[in-house]
Design an enzyme around this catalytic site. Structure first.
Site, PDB file in Angstrom:
ATOM      1  N   ARG A 261     -26.809  54.738 -35.986  1.00  0.00           N
ATOM      2  CA  ARG A 261     -27.204  53.333 -35.920  1.00  0.00           C
ATOM      3  C   ARG A 261     -28.040  52.943 -34.723  1.00  0.00           C
ATOM      4  O   ARG A 261     -28.915  52.095 -34.821  1.00  0.00           O
ATOM      5  CB  ARG A 261     -25.928  52.516 -35.820  1.00  0.00           C
ATOM      6  CG  ARG A 261     -25.664  51.835 -37.060  1.00  0.00           C
ATOM      7  CD  ARG A 261     -24.393  51.143 -36.991  1.00  0.00           C
ATOM      8  NE  ARG A 261     -23.802  51.367 -38.299  1.00  0.00           N
ATOM      9  CZ  ARG A 261     -22.627  50.950 -38.638  1.00  0.00           C
ATOM     10  NH1 ARG A 261     -21.882  50.322 -37.767  1.00  0.00           N
ATOM     11  NH2 ARG A 261     -22.184  51.173 -39.835  1.00  0.00           N
TER      12      ARG A 261
ATOM     13  N   GLU B 295     -22.994  57.668 -44.877  1.00  0.00           N
ATOM     14  CA  GLU B 295     -23.625  56.694 -43.977  1.00  0.00           C
ATOM     15  C   GLU B 295     -24.236  57.454 -42.804  1.00  0.00           C
ATOM     16  O   GLU B 295     -24.046  58.663 -42.665  1.00  0.00           O
ATOM     17  CB  GLU B 295     -22.590  55.671 -43.490  1.00  0.00           C
ATOM     18  CG  GLU B 295     -22.096  54.762 -44.596  1.00  0.00           C
ATOM     19  CD  GLU B 295     -21.104  53.711 -44.137  1.00  0.00           C
ATOM     20  OE1 GLU B 295     -21.181  52.590 -44.629  1.00  0.00           O
ATOM     21  OE2 GLU B 295     -20.244  53.999 -43.291  1.00  0.00           O
TER      22      GLU B 295
ATOM     23  N   ARG C 218     -20.631  54.238 -31.897  1.00  0.00           N
ATOM     24  CA  ARG C 218     -19.660  54.487 -32.960  1.00  0.00           C
ATOM     25  C   ARG C 218     -20.358  54.965 -34.231  1.00  0.00           C
ATOM     26  O   ARG C 218     -21.337  54.371 -34.680  1.00  0.00           O
ATOM     27  CB  ARG C 218     -18.910  53.196 -33.293  1.00  0.00           C
ATOM     28  CG  ARG C 218     -17.959  53.347 -34.467  1.00  0.00           C
ATOM     29  CD  ARG C 218     -17.305  52.026 -34.791  1.00  0.00           C
ATOM     30  NE  ARG C 218     -18.251  51.083 -35.312  1.00  0.00           N
ATOM     31  CZ  ARG C 218     -18.345  50.744 -36.595  1.00  0.00           C
ATOM     32  NH1 ARG C 218     -17.545  51.277 -37.496  1.00  0.00           N
ATOM     33  NH2 ARG C 218     -19.220  49.846 -36.983  1.00  0.00           N
TER      34      ARG C 218
ATOM     35  N   HIS D  56     -22.786  43.928 -33.840  1.00  0.00           N
ATOM     36  CA  HIS D  56     -21.881  44.325 -34.918  1.00  0.00           C
ATOM     37  C   HIS D  56     -20.535  44.853 -34.423  1.00  0.00           C
ATOM     38  O   HIS D  56     -19.505  44.568 -35.016  1.00  0.00           O
ATOM     39  CB  HIS D  56     -22.591  45.408 -35.731  1.00  0.00           C
ATOM     40  CG  HIS D  56     -21.828  45.894 -36.920  1.00  0.00           C
ATOM     41  ND1 HIS D  56     -21.491  45.071 -37.974  1.00  0.00           N
ATOM     42  CD2 HIS D  56     -21.350  47.128 -37.236  1.00  0.00           C
ATOM     43  CE1 HIS D  56     -20.844  45.781 -38.889  1.00  0.00           C
ATOM     44  NE2 HIS D  56     -20.725  47.027 -38.460  1.00  0.00           N
TER      45      HIS D  56
ATOM     46  N   HIS E 259     -25.897  46.437 -35.649  1.00  0.00           N
ATOM     47  CA  HIS E 259     -26.069  46.988 -36.998  1.00  0.00           C
ATOM     48  C   HIS E 259     -27.529  46.788 -37.387  1.00  0.00           C
ATOM     49  O   HIS E 259     -28.073  45.699 -37.207  1.00  0.00           O
ATOM     50  CB  HIS E 259     -25.139  46.281 -37.988  1.00  0.00           C
ATOM     51  CG  HIS E 259     -25.009  47.008 -39.290  1.00  0.00           C
ATOM     52  ND1 HIS E 259     -26.033  47.076 -40.206  1.00  0.00           N
ATOM     53  CD2 HIS E 259     -23.987  47.714 -39.822  1.00  0.00           C
ATOM     54  CE1 HIS E 259     -25.634  47.797 -41.249  1.00  0.00           C
ATOM     55  NE2 HIS E 259     -24.392  48.195 -41.039  1.00  0.00           N
TER      56      HIS E 259
HETATM   57  P1  FAD Z   1     -10.158  42.286 -37.018  1.00  0.00           P
HETATM   58  O1  FAD Z   1     -10.148  42.741 -38.402  1.00  0.00           O
HETATM   59  O2  FAD Z   1     -11.404  41.675 -36.506  1.00  0.00           O
HETATM   60  O3  FAD Z   1      -8.994  41.213 -36.883  1.00  0.00           O
HETATM   61  C1  FAD Z   1      -8.811  40.485 -35.699  1.00  0.00           C
HETATM   62  C2  FAD Z   1      -7.596  39.604 -35.867  1.00  0.00           C
HETATM   63  O4  FAD Z   1      -7.224  39.066 -34.615  1.00  0.00           O
HETATM   64  C3  FAD Z   1      -7.827  38.397 -36.764  1.00  0.00           C
HETATM   65  O5  FAD Z   1      -6.651  38.206 -37.514  1.00  0.00           O
HETATM   66  C4  FAD Z   1      -7.972  37.241 -35.784  1.00  0.00           C
HETATM   67  O6  FAD Z   1      -7.597  36.001 -36.318  1.00  0.00           O
HETATM   68  C5  FAD Z   1      -7.018  37.680 -34.708  1.00  0.00           C
HETATM   69  N1  FAD Z   1      -7.237  37.124 -33.377  1.00  0.00           N
HETATM   70  C6  FAD Z   1      -8.318  37.285 -32.576  1.00  0.00           C
HETATM   71  N2  FAD Z   1      -8.103  36.665 -31.393  1.00  0.00           N
HETATM   72  C7  FAD Z   1      -6.875  36.105 -31.467  1.00  0.00           C
HETATM   73  C8  FAD Z   1      -6.096  35.334 -30.584  1.00  0.00           C
HETATM   74  N3  FAD Z   1      -6.523  34.980 -29.352  1.00  0.00           N
HETATM   75  N4  FAD Z   1      -4.880  34.904 -30.986  1.00  0.00           N
HETATM   76  C9  FAD Z   1      -4.416  35.215 -32.240  1.00  0.00           C
HETATM   77  N5  FAD Z   1      -5.109  35.952 -33.115  1.00  0.00           N
HETATM   78  C10 FAD Z   1      -6.323  36.391 -32.730  1.00  0.00           C
HETATM   79  N6  FAD Z   1     -15.836  49.476 -40.013  1.00  0.00           N
HETATM   80  C11 FAD Z   1     -15.626  50.529 -40.806  1.00  0.00           C
HETATM   81  O7  FAD Z   1     -14.938  51.480 -40.417  1.00  0.00           O
HETATM   82  N7  FAD Z   1     -16.165  50.564 -42.060  1.00  0.00           N
HETATM   83  C12 FAD Z   1     -16.922  49.550 -42.557  1.00  0.00           C
HETATM   84  O8  FAD Z   1     -17.378  49.603 -43.691  1.00  0.00           O
HETATM   85  C13 FAD Z   1     -17.172  48.434 -41.732  1.00  0.00           C
HETATM   86  N8  FAD Z   1     -17.945  47.410 -42.164  1.00  0.00           N
HETATM   87  C14 FAD Z   1     -18.057  46.296 -41.385  1.00  0.00           C
HETATM   88  C15 FAD Z   1     -18.762  45.192 -41.875  1.00  0.00           C
HETATM   89  C16 FAD Z   1     -18.831  44.029 -41.136  1.00  0.00           C
HETATM   90  C17 FAD Z   1     -19.595  42.835 -41.665  1.00  0.00           C
HETATM   91  C18 FAD Z   1     -18.202  43.968 -39.872  1.00  0.00           C
HETATM   92  C19 FAD Z   1     -18.261  42.708 -39.055  1.00  0.00           C
HETATM   93  C20 FAD Z   1     -17.533  45.068 -39.366  1.00  0.00           C
HETATM   94  C21 FAD Z   1     -17.456  46.232 -40.103  1.00  0.00           C
HETATM   95  N9  FAD Z   1     -16.765  47.352 -39.636  1.00  0.00           N
HETATM   96  C22 FAD Z   1     -16.578  48.423 -40.450  1.00  0.00           C
HETATM   97  C23 FAD Z   1     -16.029  47.291 -38.385  1.00  0.00           C
HETATM   98  C24 FAD Z   1     -14.547  47.036 -38.709  1.00  0.00           C
HETATM   99  O9  FAD Z   1     -14.483  46.146 -39.802  1.00  0.00           O
HETATM  100  C25 FAD Z   1     -13.808  46.447 -37.535  1.00  0.00           C
HETATM  101  O10 FAD Z   1     -14.003  47.233 -36.395  1.00  0.00           O
HETATM  102  C26 FAD Z   1     -12.312  46.402 -37.848  1.00  0.00           C
HETATM  103  O11 FAD Z   1     -12.100  45.727 -39.065  1.00  0.00           O
HETATM  104  C27 FAD Z   1     -11.575  45.717 -36.738  1.00  0.00           C
HETATM  105  O12 FAD Z   1     -10.250  45.539 -37.156  1.00  0.00           O
HETATM  106  P2  FAD Z   1      -9.208  44.910 -36.163  1.00  0.00           P
HETATM  107  O13 FAD Z   1      -7.898  44.950 -36.851  1.00  0.00           O
HETATM  108  O14 FAD Z   1      -9.334  45.534 -34.838  1.00  0.00           O
HETATM  109  O15 FAD Z   1      -9.721  43.390 -35.977  1.00  0.00           O
HETATM  110  C1  SIN Z   2     -21.595  49.210 -43.109  1.00  0.00           C
HETATM  111  O1  SIN Z   2     -21.062  49.158 -44.216  1.00  0.00           O
HETATM  112  O2  SIN Z   2     -22.791  49.423 -42.902  1.00  0.00           O
HETATM  113  C2  SIN Z   2     -20.738  49.000 -41.939  1.00  0.00           C
HETATM  114  C3  SIN Z   2     -20.001  50.229 -41.674  1.00  0.00           C
HETATM  115  C4  SIN Z   2     -19.417  50.191 -40.309  1.00  0.00           C
HETATM  116  O3  SIN Z   2     -19.687  49.285 -39.528  1.00  0.00           O
HETATM  117  O4  SIN Z   2     -18.675  51.122 -40.001  1.00  0.00           O
END
Ligand code: FAD
Ligand code: SIN
Length: 531
Positions: A283, A118, A379, A344, A237
């Site tokens: 990005r 990527e 990032r 994103h 993104h």
């Molecule tokens: P999240 O997975 O967002 O989870 C948040 C959690 O908190 C959820 O369970 C939600 O319900 C809970 N929550 C929020 N507020 C509250 C509250 N007030 N009370 C109780 N619960 C709450 N990153 C990569 O490294 N590789 C990738 O390929 C990639 N692809 C992506 C594709 C997309 C479409 C998106 C949107 C992001 C992508 N990212 C990727 C970024 C990455 O997915 C996120 O940064 C990462 O998953 C965040 O994980 P997290 O555990 O911090 O939060």
């Molecule tokens: C993507 O698959 O393009 C998202 C990857 C990322 O947000 O890290």
């Protein structure tokens, strides 16, 4: 009113929260909360994969250097080295848990994990499960969490605010939680509290993120007195599907990694005009180039074309994207995909140390709601799931090390709803939600100026006032709490953007187009709390 008692309260069930829960559960009693279902976060939507040093052609140094370059001079090198050095272990742990990453046969017939590429990565180092990596991670870890007797799961439970012991130590001893099904606020007491609530990209009208990405953890920690940093660095993104019937559907950067080309509506390529790395530039560069081309041509989108690859290759690597596009009448094996940039990832967040410790004793932040210093001003793709895993591990170790000496919390329940009624004008919430996200998109987007930032600041101050009145008069609801948090994070973004008198990484301003000589983080310290 009920109160719940645990060793650890984990707010959020994405990669960060699930990992921490599984690491801690053999030893401690855990409450794991999601304001929606367990799988409704950004993690589930992740497509591209997880970056790590996974073969002999690659090295820790190379991954570190790529991350530092993408971060545009603002990464904390120690945090980068710490994260990258732990990548192999973190990904190895996921493999041990049973995550079905994509494999391929090599020349000698042995099966290895397929590594994709990527933007910003000089090597193939991204392990993935076709184009649905997040779903594979989430499904596997969620099944394990559900089978773990030491973890109590609370879905549809939304954290409102932290419960903090009075001075002098201001120890966090849990949180007020709104049970969304019962419309009731409960007290959750815990010796340790972990914020793992994900990012704040729903501050913007167009976003790849799920509905709940309202920056709750950042707003909650800020209200409680924690510093936040680098909130101006919102990552856009470059390639979200542009289609009236597709809501927030990402076209993974791995499509460009596997040879996808960006095209103007007339079919000509343009990334070569912007950066020698063309489609594989980081990005920020690609998103700004697309934004610039769209504005220059008055076009609503550009194209991303992977149709020169064989249908078999596309089916093998991007089955989910192919199927979704086909449902909408776009055959990506023959046609280019219309795409636009959208909000994103939140690079800034709650300031933490290497063990996820915040400014408040007893309070940790891990995953996208934290600021570890890893990402700097931009990032690099697929480094965020890695950060979730690595800091979930280090925070868990820190908690286990002090748990035996941490006293049981005690507290009187203080939530008072005697002077509020059920709202009869929810339009205040829906209108302001729309307006705020539109203001942020129009005035605090990919290209900024002081004039536009000040315009946004003034508008959001009015929204804050109106919503504060509503909050004081009516019973709280999930929507109202999310809006209240979005207002806080939007103000933090604007305040940080106004403080940065330069252009760097994801923050580009017409008033200060040059980069300053000395890179500095934007650290905001709350003044509303005595620390
Ligand atoms: P999240 O997975 O967002 O989870 C948040 C959690 O908190 C959820 O369970 C939600 O319900 C809970 N929550 C929020 N507020 C509250 C509250 N007030 N009370 C109780 N619960 C709450 N990153 C990569 O490294 N590789 C990738 O390929 C990639 N692809 C992506 C594709 C997309 C479409 C998106 C949107 C992001 C992508 N990212 C990727 C970024 C990455 O997915 C996120 O940064 C990462 O998953 C965040 O994980 P997290 O555990 O911090 O939060
Ligand atoms: C993507 O698959 O393009 C998202 C990857 C990322 O947000 O890290």
């Amino acid at each position: 009113m009920t109160d719940f008692r645990y060793d650890v309260l984990i707010i959020g069930s994405g990669a960060a929260g699930l990992t921490a829960a599984l690491k801690l559960a053999p030893h401690l009693r855990i409450a794991l909360l999601s304001k929606s279902t367990l799988k409704q976060g950004a993690t589930y939507l992740a497509q591209g994969g997880i970056a790590g040093v996974l073969n002999e052609q690659d090295s820790i140094e190379s991954h570190v250097q790529d991350t530092l370059i993408a971060g545009d001079g603002l990464c904390d090198e120690e945090a980068v080295r710490f994260t990258v050095s732990n990548s192999q272990n973190a990904i190895g742990w996921l493999i041990d848990q049973g995550v079905p990453f994509t494999r391929e046969a090599n020349d000698t017939g042995d099966w290895n994990y397929h590594l994709t590429r990527e933007g910003g990565h000089s090597q193939r180092r991204i392990i993935h499960a076709a184009d649905e990596t997040g779903k594979a991670v989430s499904n596997t870890l969620t099944d394990l969490v559900r089978a773990q007797p030491n973890i109590d799961i609370f879905e549809h439970h939304l954290a409102v605010d932290l419960v903090i012991e009075k001075q002098p130590k201001r120890h966090t001893i849990g949180a007020y939680i709104l049970d969304l099904d019962k419309s009731r606020v409960d007290l959750f007491l815990a010796k340790h509290t972990i914020l793992a609530t994900g990012g704040a990209s729903k501050a913007y009208l167009y976003s790849s993120n799920p509905q709940g990405a309202s920056g709750d953890g950042i707003a909650i920690a800020w209200r409680a007195g924690c510093r936040v940093a680098n909130m101006e660095f919102n990552q856009f993104h470059p390639t979200i599907l542009y289609h009236p019937l597709a809501y927030s559907f990402l076209i993974t950067e791995a499509v460009r990694g596997e040879g996808g080309k960006l095209l103007r509506p007339d079919g000509s390529r343009f990334m070569d005009d912007y950066d020698a790395r063309a489609e594989l530039a980081p990005r920020d560069v690609v998103a700004r180039a697309i934004d610039g081309e769209m504005k220059r041509l008055g076009s609503d989108f550009v194209y991303l074309d992977i149709s020169h690859k064989s249908p078999e290759f596309i089916e093998e690597h991007f089955p989910n994207i192919k199927a979704r596009c086909l449902e909408l009448g776009i055959d990506i094996t023959r046609q280019p995909i219309p795409v636009v940039p959208s909000a994103h990832y939140t690079c800034g967040g709650v300031m933490v140390d290497q063990a996820g410790r915040t400014d408040l004793p007893g309070l940790y932040a891990i995953g996208e709601n934290s600021f570890t210093g890893l990402h700097g001003a931009n990032r690099m793709a697929s480094n965020s799931l890695l950060e979730c895993l690595v800091y979930a591990q280090s925070a868990s170790e820190a908690i286990l090390a002090i748990n035996a000496r941490t006293p049981e919390p005690s507290f009187e329940f203080e939530w008072d709803e005697s002077r509020v009624t059920v709202s009869d004008e929810d339009v205040v919430v829906s209108h302001n939600w729309e307006e705020l996200r539109r203001v942020m998109w129009d005035y605090v987007g990919i290209v900024r100026s002081d004039k536009q930032l000040n315009r946004a600041k003034a508008r959001i101050a009015l929204i804050r006032q109106e919503v504060a009145e509503h909050y004081g008069q009516y019973k709280i609801s999930g929507d109202l709490l999310e809006l209240r948090n979005l207002i806080v994070v939007s103000e933090l973004i604007i305040q940080s953007a106004l403080k940065r008198k330069e252009s760097r990484g994801l923050h580009y301003t017409l008033d200060y187009p040059e980069m300053a000589d000395t890179p500095e983080n934007t650290v905001l310290t709350p003044t509303h709390v005595t620390r």
